[in-house]
Design a protein around this motif. Sequence first.
Motif, mmCIF file in Angstrom:
data_model
loop_
_atom_site.group_PDB
_atom_site.id
_atom_site.type_symbol
_atom_site.label_atom_id
_atom_site.label_comp_id
_atom_site.label_asym_id
_atom_site.label_seq_id
_atom_site.Cartn_x
_atom_site.Cartn_y
_atom_site.Cartn_z
ATOM 1 N N GLU A 105 0.820 -1.210 0.000
ATOM 2 C CA GLU A 105 0.000 0.000 0.000
ATOM 3 C C GLU A 105 0.855 1.262 0.000
ATOM 4 O OE1 GLU A 105 -2.729 -0.096 3.211
ATOM 5 O OE2 GLU A 105 -3.859 -1.827 2.439
ATOM 6 N N GLU A 106 1.958 1.234 0.713
ATOM 7 C CA GLU A 106 2.790 2.429 0.799
ATOM 8 C C GLU A 106 4.253 2.039 0.825
ATOM 9 O OE1 GLU A 106 3.509 6.286 3.744
ATOM 10 O OE2 GLU A 106 1.752 4.997 3.997
ATOM 11 N N ILE A 107 5.042 2.675 -0.025
ATOM 12 C CA ILE A 107 6.487 2.462 -0.070
ATOM 13 C C ILE A 107 7.158 3.722 0.466
ATOM 14 C CG2 ILE A 107 8.485 2.017 -1.536
ATOM 15 C CD1 ILE A 107 6.598 -0.347 -1.322
ATOM 16 N N SER A 108 8.035 3.554 1.472
ATOM 17 C CA SER A 108 8.648 4.711 2.128
ATOM 18 C C SER A 108 9.929 5.170 1.454
ATOM 19 C CB SER A 108 8.935 4.386 3.597
ATOM 20 O OG SER A 108 7.739 4.076 4.287
ATOM 21 N N GLY A 109 10.504 4.361 0.581
ATOM 22 C CA GLY A 109 11.732 4.772 -0.085
ATOM 23 C C GLY A 109 12.279 3.663 -0.958
ATOM 24 N N ILE A 110 13.204 4.036 -1.843
ATOM 25 C CA ILE A 110 13.848 3.092 -2.754
ATOM 26 C C ILE A 110 15.358 3.202 -2.567
ATOM 27 C CG2 ILE A 110 14.261 2.447 -5.164
ATOM 28 C CD1 ILE A 110 11.531 3.624 -5.852
ATOM 29 N N GLY A 111 15.981 2.069 -2.282
ATOM 30 C CA GLY A 111 17.438 2.003 -2.189
ATOM 31 C C GLY A 111 17.998 1.202 -3.344
ATOM 32 N N LEU A 112 19.190 1.555 -3.790
ATOM 33 C CA LEU A 112 19.793 0.884 -4.936
ATOM 34 C C LEU A 112 21.209 0.417 -4.628
ATOM 35 C CD1 LEU A 112 18.325 3.770 -6.269
ATOM 36 C CD2 LEU A 112 18.549 2.269 -8.244
ATOM 37 N N THR A 113 21.579 -0.667 -5.272
ATOM 38 C CA THR A 113 22.956 -1.133 -5.295
ATOM 39 C C THR A 113 23.161 -1.783 -6.650
ATOM 40 O OG1 THR A 113 24.642 -2.424 -4.131
ATOM 41 C CG2 THR A 113 22.448 -3.402 -4.297
ATOM 42 N N GLY A 114 24.329 -2.324 -6.871
ATOM 43 C CA GLY A 114 24.571 -2.966 -8.155
ATOM 44 C C GLY A 114 26.040 -3.149 -8.420
ATOM 45 N N GLN A 115 26.315 -3.630 -9.615
ATOM 46 C CA GLN A 115 27.694 -3.905 -10.000
ATOM 47 C C GLN A 115 28.559 -2.661 -9.811
ATOM 48 O OE1 GLN A 115 28.391 -4.009 -14.372
ATOM 49 N NE2 GLN A 115 26.187 -4.324 -14.557
ATOM 50 N N MET A 116 29.681 -2.843 -9.134
ATOM 51 C CA MET A 116 30.563 -1.721 -8.819
ATOM 52 C C MET A 116 31.601 -1.513 -9.919
ATOM 53 S SD MET A 116 31.160 -2.537 -4.771
ATOM 54 C CE MET A 116 32.145 -1.075 -4.454
ATOM 55 N N HIS A 117 32.320 -0.420 -9.813
ATOM 56 C CA HIS A 117 33.502 -0.099 -10.619
ATOM 57 C C HIS A 117 33.184 0.424 -12.017
ATOM 58 C CE1 HIS A 117 35.440 -2.082 -7.340
ATOM 59 N NE2 HIS A 117 35.093 -3.290 -7.723
ATOM 60 N N GLY A 118 32.185 -0.153 -12.689
ATOM 61 C CA GLY A 118 31.879 0.266 -14.049
ATOM 62 C C GLY A 118 31.292 1.673 -14.093
ATOM 63 N N ILE A 119 31.362 2.325 -15.286
ATOM 64 C CA ILE A 119 30.863 3.703 -15.422
ATOM 65 C C ILE A 119 30.071 3.871 -16.711
ATOM 66 C CG2 ILE A 119 32.674 4.789 -14.054
ATOM 67 C CD1 ILE A 119 34.046 5.567 -16.726
ATOM 68 N N VAL A 120 29.165 4.853 -16.688
ATOM 69 C CA VAL A 120 28.444 5.300 -17.872
ATOM 70 C C VAL A 120 28.547 6.825 -17.899
ATOM 71 C CG1 VAL A 120 26.263 5.284 -16.584
ATOM 72 C CG2 VAL A 120 26.222 5.303 -19.078
ATOM 73 N N TYR A 121 28.828 7.399 -19.095
ATOM 74 C CA TYR A 121 28.931 8.854 -19.235
ATOM 75 C C TYR A 121 27.526 9.446 -19.404
ATOM 76 C CZ TYR A 121 33.957 8.261 -20.081
ATOM 77 O OH TYR A 121 35.299 7.965 -19.959
ATOM 78 N N THR A 122 27.315 10.636 -18.806
ATOM 79 C CA THR A 122 26.013 11.310 -18.904
ATOM 80 C C THR A 122 26.202 12.744 -19.403
ATOM 81 O OG1 THR A 122 26.119 12.081 -16.597
ATOM 82 C CG2 THR A 122 25.083 9.941 -16.999
ATOM 83 N N ASP A 123 25.115 13.280 -19.998
ATOM 84 C CA ASP A 123 25.166 14.653 -20.500
ATOM 85 C C ASP A 123 24.531 15.611 -19.499
ATOM 86 O OD1 ASP A 123 22.414 14.369 -20.736
ATOM 87 O OD2 ASP A 123 22.434 14.130 -22.915
ATOM 88 N N ASN A 124 24.340 16.875 -19.897
ATOM 89 C CA ASN A 124 23.825 17.880 -18.971
ATOM 90 C C ASN A 124 22.347 17.712 -18.656
ATOM 91 O OD1 ASN A 124 22.735 18.698 -21.379
ATOM 92 N ND2 ASN A 124 23.929 20.605 -21.534
ATOM 93 N N ARG A 125 21.681 16.772 -19.325
ATOM 94 C CA ARG A 125 20.275 16.469 -19.015
ATOM 95 C C ARG A 125 20.137 15.225 -18.138
ATOM 96 N NH1 ARG A 125 17.713 14.684 -23.405
ATOM 97 N NH2 ARG A 125 19.705 14.037 -24.283
ATOM 98 N N GLY A 126 21.286 14.617 -17.811
ATOM 99 C CA GLY A 126 21.247 13.391 -17.014
ATOM 100 C C GLY A 126 20.963 12.160 -17.838
ATOM 101 N N GLN A 127 21.181 12.222 -19.149
ATOM 102 C CA GLN A 127 20.958 11.081 -20.038
ATOM 103 C C GLN A 127 22.304 10.459 -20.428
ATOM 104 O OE1 GLN A 127 17.651 10.077 -21.006
ATOM 105 N NE2 GLN A 127 17.251 11.533 -19.349
ATOM 106 N N HIS A 128 22.317 9.164 -20.621
ATOM 107 C CA HIS A 128 23.577 8.509 -20.966
ATOM 108 C C HIS A 128 23.979 8.843 -22.403
ATOM 109 C CE1 HIS A 128 20.616 5.585 -22.553
ATOM 110 N NE2 HIS A 128 21.569 5.276 -23.435
ATOM 111 N N VAL A 129 25.262 8.997 -22.602
ATOM 112 C CA VAL A 129 25.806 9.265 -23.939
ATOM 113 C C VAL A 129 26.900 8.251 -24.272
ATOM 114 C CG1 VAL A 129 25.229 11.715 -23.987
ATOM 115 C CG2 VAL A 129 27.377 10.970 -22.918
ATOM 116 N N SER A 130 26.871 7.119 -23.593
ATOM 117 C CA SER A 130 27.848 6.054 -23.835
ATOM 118 C C SER A 130 27.240 4.736 -23.394
ATOM 119 C CB SER A 130 29.126 6.312 -23.029
ATOM 120 O OG SER A 130 28.918 6.005 -21.658
#
Length: 662
Positions: free
Chosen positions: A69-94
């Motif tokens: 009925e109610e979600i108080s928050g969302i936490g995230l984790t995931g594969q470490m070390h890797g990277i993705v490049y982002t632009d000034n809109r927060g969208q990936h460009v790679s």
Amino acid sequence: MKFIGLDIGTTSITGLIYDLEQKTVVCSVTEDTGNGTPEHREEWERLQDPESIIQRTCQILEQLYPMAEEISGIGLTGQMHGIVYTDNRGQHVSPLYTWQDGRAGLPCADGSSYAHKLSEITGYTVAPGYGLATHYYNIQNGLVPAAAVSFCTIADYAALRLTGSSSPLIDPTQAAGIGCYSFETGGFDYAAIERAGIHTGLLPQVVPSGTVVGTTQAGIPVYCSLGDNQASFIGSVPVPDESVLLNIGTGSQLSVLLPDAEYQLAGMEIRPFPGGGRLVVGAALSGGKSYVLLEHFFRELITAYTGEAPGKLYSFMEQLLSDGETAGTELTVNTQFLGTRTDPEVRGSIGQISLDNFTPARLAHGFLQGMIDELYAFYTTLTSLTGNVYKYAIGSGNALRANAVLCAKAQSTFKLPLALSHSPEEAAVGAALYAAVGAGGIESFTEAGQYIGLELPADPEPIVPEADRQRLMKLYGLTLYKDDDVLSSSEQLSTLGVKYNPNGLQESTIHSSPYRIKVTAGASIGPLRLGMSRSEIETAGADLPVFYKVGYDTAGLANFIEIANPEEEAFCTFGETDLFRTPASELIEILDQISPYQRDHAETGCTYIFPHIGFTLWRSMALTEADLLTDEYRSLPPDIYEDEKRRLYFESVSVFPVEVKS
């Protein structure tokens, strides 16, 4: 309160809802990362499509939202070390350059790898696959997208997209996974990074763990992600200060939580823990793949003999394991088949082969024991340097869950009761608990373990298994039986813990003494710590009831500390062992199993130097019990004879810094 935890892994994505009140997972959904992986142009490339990952993540959330009925928050984790490049809109460009991408391991113009060159320039070890090493390669080869204004991990990119934000935020656990992280500042070492010619403006902003990135369209707070190793620890370990986490899956890891301090642990990684503290990790590269290797060997053998390829043979191997093993006849298997982080060229081996033990069953047992032994080597290094004592081993990972024999070997080797983590999706549970701390539903990250529904033994008994009985008797010279009855495991532990005590004092007296001086190899003796100034040493040692000697370097900081035998005034302990009331011959045999002493030292017998851990023991004469039985000693006056017996024990101990090789 209910929280969503998301774990964006390399091959799959898991989302779940965790109920704090019930201490349990309400529901979970797992999907693969999708088929949108970009085609690898080079053999060493390991790329993934960020858009496919985000779409799958959103689909999982759409399935989870109706479940509560109610979600108080969302936490995230995931594969470490890797990277993705982002632009000034927060969208990936790679694409996502994953942790497995090998570009930074390629040779540059001078013949060394890009990662090695970056490490030399910055003074930090930045391995291939770490985000900064990947970025450094891309800079040198003109591969950074023109539109890129930042980069971040895939989990933090998911937070960016879920909230519609434009600039990524990361916490210290993820910053450390990218590289060049400074524990002193709690963020990137910008000066070191700039020395490598890297523009630091592209680095994501480091914020405290549990920081809110923004909210979803439905108004649910989303928290910056944390590293998957830290998430698994939070989601598995009910009592962090007293537990060792053993994770055995495709690879394997041993993790323990230590307070904030400087540690020098060769071959182990030291990572920041949310809210403070350091997660010390020993990673075995082969791990569960070792058992897979053996399964492939059996399959190839059967195929070669029958001409037909069988299916998976794990059930067959379980049958082999059920045949049991006889103490003293096992094969010795070193499972470092993929090398180690400090020595990639080292390889595994099979030893102690005899005419009786080279059988498929012994081989299966040997491989499993080797997997555990590799983690246990990290444990002995860790406990020898810190002197810490642990009560529980928490097991996680598919290999432990699927193999009861592997669990039994872990329990008997570590001499700790083993409990499997409550949920098989430990990282996602940890992400949910992480969000709960950020939201104020849990007071601190170290208290998150109280919300894991895993019951531990109320009064755990370290285990001395039957298979270890002969080895322990030989090592400690003990009789583990009395009145023809086997001692209980707690009685055995008590027997093992009480070393020779010339004053007839009980172990409880030692532990309750106000003058118990704890020795930490390579670091400190009681309140005296290496690296202290002369005035700090004098202040710290003002009330120390024993004689001590300190050496100083050119900067005036302590680089050698020695303490003499306090005799009746105090107790000097290394872990649980009394250094001055344990016979020298027995003490050396114990410590040599933790870290080998310097065999070629001119005064071995009187001086024992343990160079790998920064520890020395000294006595003025290498007296043995056999010497005391000779006519020369038996003819001495009783008081002198008793005084000579003191030479069976060490007279001083000292600690010195350990040089860490990168």
